[in-house]
Design a protein around this motif. Structure first.
Motif, mmCIF file in Angstrom:
data_model
loop_
_atom_site.group_PDB
_atom_site.id
_atom_site.type_symbol
_atom_site.label_atom_id
_atom_site.label_comp_id
_atom_site.label_asym_id
_atom_site.label_seq_id
_atom_site.Cartn_x
_atom_site.Cartn_y
_atom_site.Cartn_z
ATOM 1 N N ASP A 22 -30.605 -7.569 -7.576
ATOM 2 C CA ASP A 22 -31.149 -8.824 -7.075
ATOM 3 C C ASP A 22 -31.739 -8.645 -5.680
ATOM 4 O OD1 ASP A 22 -28.154 -10.596 -5.959
ATOM 5 O OD2 ASP A 22 -28.701 -8.497 -5.812
ATOM 6 N N ASP A 23 -31.778 -7.419 -5.198
ATOM 7 C CA ASP A 23 -32.341 -7.119 -3.879
ATOM 8 C C ASP A 23 -33.744 -6.515 -4.028
ATOM 9 O OD1 ASP A 23 -32.295 -7.079 -1.128
ATOM 10 O OD2 ASP A 23 -31.412 -5.076 -1.026
ATOM 11 N N VAL A 24 -34.597 -7.216 -4.730
ATOM 12 C CA VAL A 24 -35.956 -6.777 -5.013
ATOM 13 C C VAL A 24 -36.836 -7.066 -3.795
ATOM 14 C CG1 VAL A 24 -37.938 -7.144 -6.542
ATOM 15 C CG2 VAL A 24 -35.618 -7.245 -7.462
ATOM 16 N N PRO A 25 -37.652 -6.102 -3.364
ATOM 17 C CA PRO A 25 -38.528 -6.349 -2.206
ATOM 18 C C PRO A 25 -39.495 -7.521 -2.438
ATOM 19 C CG PRO A 25 -38.498 -4.019 -2.776
ATOM 20 C CD PRO A 25 -37.775 -4.750 -3.880
ATOM 21 N N PHE A 26 -39.701 -8.298 -1.393
ATOM 22 C CA PHE A 26 -40.593 -9.455 -1.486
ATOM 23 C C PHE A 26 -42.016 -9.033 -1.861
ATOM 24 C CE2 PHE A 26 -37.124 -11.686 0.138
ATOM 25 C CZ PHE A 26 -37.388 -13.043 0.191
ATOM 26 N N ARG A 27 -42.456 -7.880 -1.433
ATOM 27 C CA ARG A 27 -43.822 -7.446 -1.758
ATOM 28 C C ARG A 27 -43.997 -7.258 -3.262
ATOM 29 N NH1 ARG A 27 -43.379 -2.270 -2.898
ATOM 30 N NH2 ARG A 27 -41.808 -1.051 -1.819
ATOM 31 N N LEU A 28 -42.946 -6.781 -3.959
ATOM 32 C CA LEU A 28 -43.030 -6.635 -5.415
ATOM 33 C C LEU A 28 -43.054 -7.991 -6.099
ATOM 34 C CD1 LEU A 28 -40.605 -3.671 -6.218
ATOM 35 C CD2 LEU A 28 -43.098 -3.660 -6.223
ATOM 36 N N ILE A 29 -42.246 -8.900 -5.602
ATOM 37 C CA ILE A 29 -42.236 -10.255 -6.164
ATOM 38 C C ILE A 29 -43.614 -10.883 -5.995
ATOM 39 C CG2 ILE A 29 -41.211 -12.563 -6.037
ATOM 40 C CD1 ILE A 29 -38.686 -11.123 -4.818
ATOM 41 N N ALA A 30 -44.167 -10.754 -4.786
ATOM 42 C CA ALA A 30 -45.488 -11.335 -4.496
ATOM 43 C C ALA A 30 -46.551 -10.747 -5.418
ATOM 44 C CB ALA A 30 -45.851 -11.097 -3.032
ATOM 45 N N ARG A 31 -46.519 -9.441 -5.566
ATOM 46 C CA ARG A 31 -47.515 -8.781 -6.424
ATOM 47 C C ARG A 31 -47.383 -9.275 -7.859
ATOM 48 N NH1 ARG A 31 -46.621 -2.925 -6.044
ATOM 49 N NH2 ARG A 31 -47.320 -3.247 -3.912
ATOM 50 N N ARG A 32 -46.168 -9.327 -8.376
ATOM 51 C CA ARG A 32 -45.940 -9.754 -9.761
ATOM 52 C C ARG A 32 -46.339 -11.217 -9.959
ATOM 53 N NH1 ARG A 32 -42.367 -7.888 -13.930
ATOM 54 N NH2 ARG A 32 -42.982 -5.891 -13.062
ATOM 55 N N ALA A 33 -46.064 -12.061 -8.955
ATOM 56 C CA ALA A 33 -46.363 -13.495 -9.069
ATOM 57 C C ALA A 33 -47.827 -13.811 -8.788
ATOM 58 C CB ALA A 33 -45.471 -14.290 -8.117
ATOM 59 N N GLY A 34 -48.537 -12.843 -8.227
ATOM 60 C CA GLY A 34 -49.941 -13.087 -7.894
ATOM 61 C C GLY A 34 -50.112 -13.961 -6.672
ATOM 62 N N VAL A 35 -49.179 -13.840 -5.719
ATOM 63 C CA VAL A 35 -49.237 -14.617 -4.485
ATOM 64 C C VAL A 35 -49.010 -13.666 -3.308
ATOM 65 C CG1 VAL A 35 -48.392 -16.723 -5.606
ATOM 66 C CG2 VAL A 35 -46.762 -15.192 -4.484
ATOM 67 N N SER A 36 -49.158 -14.185 -2.111
ATOM 68 C CA SER A 36 -48.878 -13.379 -0.927
ATOM 69 C C SER A 36 -47.391 -13.486 -0.567
ATOM 70 C CB SER A 36 -49.724 -13.858 0.253
ATOM 71 O OG SER A 36 -49.275 -15.133 0.677
ATOM 72 N N GLU A 37 -46.908 -12.534 0.209
ATOM 73 C CA GLU A 37 -45.526 -12.611 0.677
ATOM 74 C C GLU A 37 -45.327 -13.879 1.506
ATOM 75 O OE1 GLU A 37 -43.337 -9.073 2.095
ATOM 76 O OE2 GLU A 37 -45.167 -7.972 1.540
ATOM 77 N N ARG A 38 -46.344 -14.233 2.262
ATOM 78 C CA ARG A 38 -46.269 -15.435 3.088
ATOM 79 C C ARG A 38 -46.038 -16.675 2.222
ATOM 80 N NH1 ARG A 38 -49.448 -17.600 8.175
ATOM 81 N NH2 ARG A 38 -48.304 -15.882 9.053
ATOM 82 N N THR A 39 -46.663 -16.718 1.051
ATOM 83 C CA THR A 39 -46.468 -17.848 0.134
ATOM 84 C C THR A 39 -45.014 -17.922 -0.323
ATOM 85 O OG1 THR A 39 -48.766 -17.751 -0.596
ATOM 86 C CG2 THR A 39 -47.205 -18.851 -2.074
ATOM 87 N N ILE A 40 -44.420 -16.783 -0.578
ATOM 88 C CA ILE A 40 -43.006 -16.777 -0.966
ATOM 89 C C ILE A 40 -42.167 -17.365 0.158
ATOM 90 C CG2 ILE A 40 -40.993 -15.344 -1.528
ATOM 91 C CD1 ILE A 40 -42.932 -13.411 -2.935
#
Length: 185
Positions: free
Chosen positions: A22-40
């Motif tokens: 559950d400690d997934v980097p925010f950059r991977l989440i952003a890339r997968r979701a199609g958003v920026s890290e800032r949006t997260i």
């Protein structure tokens, strides 16, 4: 919930299953979701906020349950829940650990209100202490935390976990069946 939030939570859940953490980097989440890290970060200011929202989303979407029409159908619902947790163990662990850690806002027993309503409607003759004990036992059995405990502590299989949880729920309900206004056994 916005489409952006839905995309973030779904991406995070997918990555948890793929990476086993559950400690997934925010950059991977952003890339997968199609958003920026800032949006997260605009939607979820901290990792705890994201984890809590994701666990709640998982409970609502991945582990969606068919509602029981009777308190006496609860053992079957609990059995089905245990099977569904076993099919998606990484996500079950996230839900269980989030609630067991007592993360702010997590509901340790999300189905408690429903259980209370069914008990009140079908077995109105219960005293407060007995009612509370029955609801507490069923709410505890009806959780990802129960699945995790039976899997980790006893190494039980899917079927054994489902059977044990359903049996325990039946054991809670059997003594009060005769006092119910309606039986669905």
């Amino acid at each position: 919930m916005s489409r952006t939030q839905e995309a973030i939570l779904a991406a995070y859940a997918e990555l948890i299953e793929e990476l086993g953490s559950d400690d997934v980097p925010f950059r991977l989440i952003a890339r997968r979701a199609g958003v920026s890290e800032r949006t997260i970060f605009r939607n979820y200011a901290t990792r705890v906020d994201l984890l809590l929202a994701t666990a709640a989303w998982i409970e609502r979407t991945v582990f969606l349950r068919q509602e029981s029409s009777s308190i006496f159908d609860t053992p079957l619902a609990i059995r089905a829940a245990m099977v569904s947790y076993d099919r998606r163990p990484e996500l079950a662990h996230v839900v269980a650990e989030t609630t067991m850690r007592g993360v702010s806002g997590a509901a340790p027993s999300p189905r408690r209100d429903l259980l209370e309503q069914m008990v009140d409607a079908e077995i109105a003759v219960l005293g407060d202490e007995e009612r509370q004990a029955i609801v507490a036992a069923l709410a505890h059995l009806d959780s990802a935390a129960t699945w995790v405990a039976l899997r980790r502590e006893f190494g039980m299989s899917r079927g054994d976990i489902a059977d044990a949880a359903a049996w325990a729920a039946e054991a809670v309900l059997d003594p009060i069946r005769s006092r119910a206004g309606r039986h669905s056994a």
